[in-house]
Design a protein around this motif. Structure first.
Motif, PDB file in Angstrom:
ATOM      1  N   TYR A 159       0.865  -1.173   0.000  1.00 49.24           N
ATOM      2  CA  TYR A 159       0.000   0.000   0.000  1.00 49.24           C
ATOM      3  C   TYR A 159       0.906   1.228   0.000  1.00 49.24           C
ATOM      4  O   TYR A 159       2.135   1.116   0.012  1.00 49.24           O
ATOM      5  CB  TYR A 159      -0.936  -0.008   1.228  1.00 49.24           C
ATOM      6  CG  TYR A 159      -0.202   0.172   2.527  1.00 49.24           C
ATOM      7  CD1 TYR A 159      -0.050   1.436   3.091  1.00 49.24           C
ATOM      8  CD2 TYR A 159       0.382  -0.906   3.181  1.00 49.24           C
ATOM      9  CE1 TYR A 159       0.659   1.615   4.265  1.00 49.24           C
ATOM     10  CE2 TYR A 159       1.085  -0.729   4.358  1.00 49.24           C
ATOM     11  CZ  TYR A 159       1.219   0.535   4.893  1.00 49.24           C
ATOM     12  OH  TYR A 159       1.931   0.717   6.042  1.00 49.24           O
ATOM     13  N   ASP A 160       0.306   2.411  -0.005  1.00 51.62           N
ATOM     14  CA  ASP A 160       1.102   3.641   0.011  1.00 51.62           C
ATOM     15  C   ASP A 160       1.698   3.828   1.401  1.00 51.62           C
ATOM     16  O   ASP A 160       1.016   4.174   2.332  1.00 51.62           O
ATOM     17  CB  ASP A 160       0.248   4.851  -0.388  1.00 51.62           C
ATOM     18  CG  ASP A 160      -0.967   5.034   0.499  1.00 51.62           C
ATOM     19  OD1 ASP A 160      -1.692   4.056   0.732  1.00 51.62           O
ATOM     20  OD2 ASP A 160      -1.173   6.161   0.982  1.00 51.62           O
ATOM     21  N   GLY A 161       2.963   3.519   1.508  1.00 49.54           N
ATOM     22  CA  GLY A 161       3.658   3.648   2.783  1.00 49.54           C
ATOM     23  C   GLY A 161       4.284   2.361   3.279  1.00 49.54           C
ATOM     24  O   GLY A 161       5.129   2.380   4.164  1.00 49.54           O
ATOM     25  N   GLY A 162       3.893   1.222   2.734  1.00 49.46           N
ATOM     26  CA  GLY A 162       4.471  -0.024   3.216  1.00 49.46           C
ATOM     27  C   GLY A 162       3.770  -1.256   2.689  1.00 49.46           C
ATOM     28  O   GLY A 162       3.208  -1.251   1.600  1.00 49.46           O
ATOM     29  N   ALA A 163       3.789  -2.298   3.510  1.00 51.29           N
ATOM     30  CA  ALA A 163       3.131  -3.556   3.145  1.00 51.29           C
ATOM     31  C   ALA A 163       2.683  -4.260   4.412  1.00 51.29           C
ATOM     32  O   ALA A 163       3.422  -4.309   5.401  1.00 51.29           O
ATOM     33  CB  ALA A 163       4.077  -4.455   2.358  1.00 51.29           C
ATOM     34  N   ASP A 164       1.480  -4.788   4.364  1.00 51.58           N
ATOM     35  CA  ASP A 164       0.986  -5.663   5.421  1.00 51.58           C
ATOM     36  C   ASP A 164       1.302  -7.091   4.993  1.00 51.58           C
ATOM     37  O   ASP A 164       1.015  -7.477   3.857  1.00 51.58           O
ATOM     38  CB  ASP A 164      -0.521  -5.496   5.616  1.00 51.58           C
ATOM     39  CG  ASP A 164      -0.871  -4.180   6.285  1.00 51.58           C
ATOM     40  OD1 ASP A 164      -0.015  -3.619   6.983  1.00 51.58           O
ATOM     41  OD2 ASP A 164      -2.014  -3.718   6.117  1.00 51.58           O
ATOM     42  N   VAL A 165       1.903  -7.844   5.902  1.00 48.89           N
ATOM     43  CA  VAL A 165       2.321  -9.205   5.591  1.00 48.89           C
ATOM     44  C   VAL A 165       1.686 -10.150   6.605  1.00 48.89           C
ATOM     45  O   VAL A 165       1.720  -9.893   7.802  1.00 48.89           O
ATOM     46  CB  VAL A 165       3.862  -9.337   5.617  1.00 48.89           C
ATOM     47  CG1 VAL A 165       4.293 -10.756   5.267  1.00 48.89           C
ATOM     48  CG2 VAL A 165       4.497  -8.330   4.659  1.00 48.89           C
ATOM     49  N   VAL A 166       1.104 -11.226   6.091  1.00 51.07           N
ATOM     50  CA  VAL A 166       0.503 -12.253   6.934  1.00 51.07           C
ATOM     51  C   VAL A 166       1.308 -13.524   6.734  1.00 51.07           C
ATOM     52  O   VAL A 166       1.532 -13.958   5.599  1.00 51.07           O
ATOM     53  CB  VAL A 166      -0.979 -12.495   6.558  1.00 51.07           C
ATOM     54  CG1 VAL A 166      -1.566 -13.615   7.390  1.00 51.07           C
ATOM     55  CG2 VAL A 166      -1.786 -11.211   6.713  1.00 51.07           C
ATOM     56  N   LEU A 167       1.745 -14.114   7.846  1.00 52.86           N
ATOM     57  CA  LEU A 167       2.536 -15.336   7.817  1.00 52.86           C
ATOM     58  C   LEU A 167       1.708 -16.512   8.315  1.00 52.86           C
ATOM     59  O   LEU A 167       0.567 -16.347   8.727  1.00 52.86           O
ATOM     60  CB  LEU A 167       3.798 -15.166   8.666  1.00 52.86           C
ATOM     61  CG  LEU A 167       4.916 -14.277   8.117  1.00 52.86           C
ATOM     62  CD1 LEU A 167       5.387 -14.696   6.763  1.00 52.86           C
ATOM     63  CD2 LEU A 167       4.574 -12.817   8.141  1.00 52.86           C
ATOM     64  N   THR A 168       2.294 -17.694   8.316  1.00 53.88           N
ATOM     65  CA  THR A 168       1.549 -18.892   8.697  1.00 53.88           C
ATOM     66  C   THR A 168       1.392 -19.047  10.199  1.00 53.88           C
ATOM     67  O   THR A 168       0.422 -19.644  10.660  1.00 53.88           O
ATOM     68  CB  THR A 168       2.216 -20.159   8.129  1.00 53.88           C
ATOM     69  OG1 THR A 168       3.555 -20.233   8.626  1.00 53.88           O
ATOM     70  CG2 THR A 168       2.236 -20.128   6.611  1.00 53.88           C
ATOM     71  N   THR A 169       2.356 -18.534  10.971  1.00 52.19           N
ATOM     72  CA  THR A 169       2.324 -18.658  12.434  1.00 52.19           C
ATOM     73  C   THR A 169       2.887 -17.392  13.066  1.00 52.19           C
ATOM     74  O   THR A 169       3.635 -16.650  12.407  1.00 52.19           O
ATOM     75  CB  THR A 169       3.179 -19.848  12.923  1.00 52.19           C
ATOM     76  OG1 THR A 169       4.559 -19.576  12.612  1.00 52.19           O
ATOM     77  CG2 THR A 169       2.748 -21.170  12.300  1.00 52.19           C
ATOM     78  N   PRO A 170       2.592 -17.151  14.329  1.00 53.60           N
ATOM     79  CA  PRO A 170       3.236 -16.017  15.015  1.00 53.60           C
ATOM     80  C   PRO A 170       4.763 -16.142  15.040  1.00 53.60           C
ATOM     81  O   PRO A 170       5.468 -15.138  14.910  1.00 53.60           O
ATOM     82  CB  PRO A 170       2.649 -16.075  16.429  1.00 53.60           C
ATOM     83  CG  PRO A 170       1.315 -16.731  16.257  1.00 53.60           C
ATOM     84  CD  PRO A 170       1.540 -17.754  15.165  1.00 53.60           C
TER      85      PRO A 170
ATOM     86  N   GLU B   8       6.729 -17.566  12.767  1.00 58.88           N
ATOM     87  CA  GLU B   8       7.249 -17.186  11.451  1.00 58.88           C
ATOM     88  C   GLU B   8       7.194 -15.673  11.278  1.00 58.88           C
ATOM     89  O   GLU B   8       8.131 -15.052  10.769  1.00 58.88           O
ATOM     90  CB  GLU B   8       6.458 -17.879  10.339  1.00 58.88           C
ATOM     91  CG  GLU B   8       7.016 -17.588   8.964  1.00 58.88           C
ATOM     92  CD  GLU B   8       6.211 -18.195   7.836  1.00 58.88           C
ATOM     93  OE1 GLU B   8       6.816 -18.479   6.793  1.00 58.88           O
ATOM     94  OE2 GLU B   8       4.976 -18.356   7.983  1.00 58.88           O
ATOM     95  N   ARG B   9       6.111 -15.064  11.731  1.00 58.99           N
ATOM     96  CA  ARG B   9       5.997 -13.603  11.692  1.00 58.99           C
ATOM     97  C   ARG B   9       7.132 -12.956  12.477  1.00 58.99           C
ATOM     98  O   ARG B   9       7.765 -12.009  12.017  1.00 58.99           O
ATOM     99  CB  ARG B   9       4.648 -13.177  12.276  1.00 58.99           C
ATOM    100  CG  ARG B   9       4.408 -11.682  12.220  1.00 58.99           C
ATOM    101  CD  ARG B   9       4.031 -10.965  13.492  1.00 58.99           C
ATOM    102  NE  ARG B   9       4.229 -11.631  14.727  1.00 58.99           N
ATOM    103  CZ  ARG B   9       3.280 -11.778  15.647  1.00 58.99           C
ATOM    104  NH1 ARG B   9       2.061 -11.354  15.430  1.00 58.99           N
ATOM    105  NH2 ARG B   9       3.565 -12.366  16.799  1.00 58.99           N
TER     106      ARG B   9
END
Length: 193
Positions: free
Chosen positions: A161-172, A174-175
């Motif tokens: 998005y404008d300003g960055g990226a939201d990332v979703v991983l498989t587990t906390p 891994e995040r």
């Protein structure tokens, strides 16, 4: 592809549609946000700054998807399910192979003039750094919204998005590992935003 992808999304994420603005809340235990420019600057103003944000986007994308195929997803919205986009975007030019796979209505307002239909288009392709740079740049400039990339199992998501990226991983866990690799790209705000 579109029916199979919609079915897979419903199997993997039965309680939530693929609305990018909801990922932070819905996947909070597996979510991290990376800023695309130093000091949380929102928009690039030079080619050097575009190089930085593309490097950051592609670095994380490669860590998520190296050697895999991905779904590239773009969206638009309309006041009717099959009407023209509610605002002009370069979505068709930047994502010409995108096939409509999801329409999510928001008809909660009793006035039909305020009904909105979010539409998502997807294609499948091998991931390689740089393969969606034009799309990433348009997302960073807010020329297009509701963009995300995901593996073919829909378990990891990268939504620029404008300003960055939201990332979703498989587990906390891994995040946390991904977050630890890029501490300078994180927000200093306690919420991570």
């Amino acid at each position: 592809m579109s029916e199979a992808l919609a079915r897979l999304w419903r199997e993997r994420h039965p309680s939530v549609p693929p609305l990018t603005h909801t990922f932070r809340g819905v996947f909070a235990d597996r979510w991290v946000r990376f800023h695309s420019l130093p000091e949380s600057k929102r928009y690039a103003e030079s080619e050097d700054e575009y190089a930085i944000l593309l490097h950051r986007y592609n670095t994380v994308l490669d860590e998520l998807f190296a050697g895999q195929e991905v779904f590239v997803v773009t969206g638009d919205w309309s006041s009717t399910a099959d009407g023209p986009a509610g605002f002009p975007t370069p979505r068709r030019d930047l994502h010409p192979d995108g096939v409509l796979w999801w329409t999510e209505p928001d008809v909660s307002d009793p006035d039909p003039e305020f009904h909105t239909y979010f539409r998502y288009y997807a294609d499948r392709r091998p991931w390689r750094p740089g393969c969606v740079d034009d799309l990433l740049r348009a997302a960073a400039d807010e020329e297009i919204v509701d963009v995300f990339l995901t593996d073919t199992g829909l378990s990891r998501i990268h939504a620029p998005y404008d300003g960055g990226a939201d990332v979703v991983l498989t587990t906390p866990a891994e995040r946390d590992r991904l977050r630890a690799r890029h501490p300078d790209w994180l927000s200093p705000h306690p919420s991570g935003c």
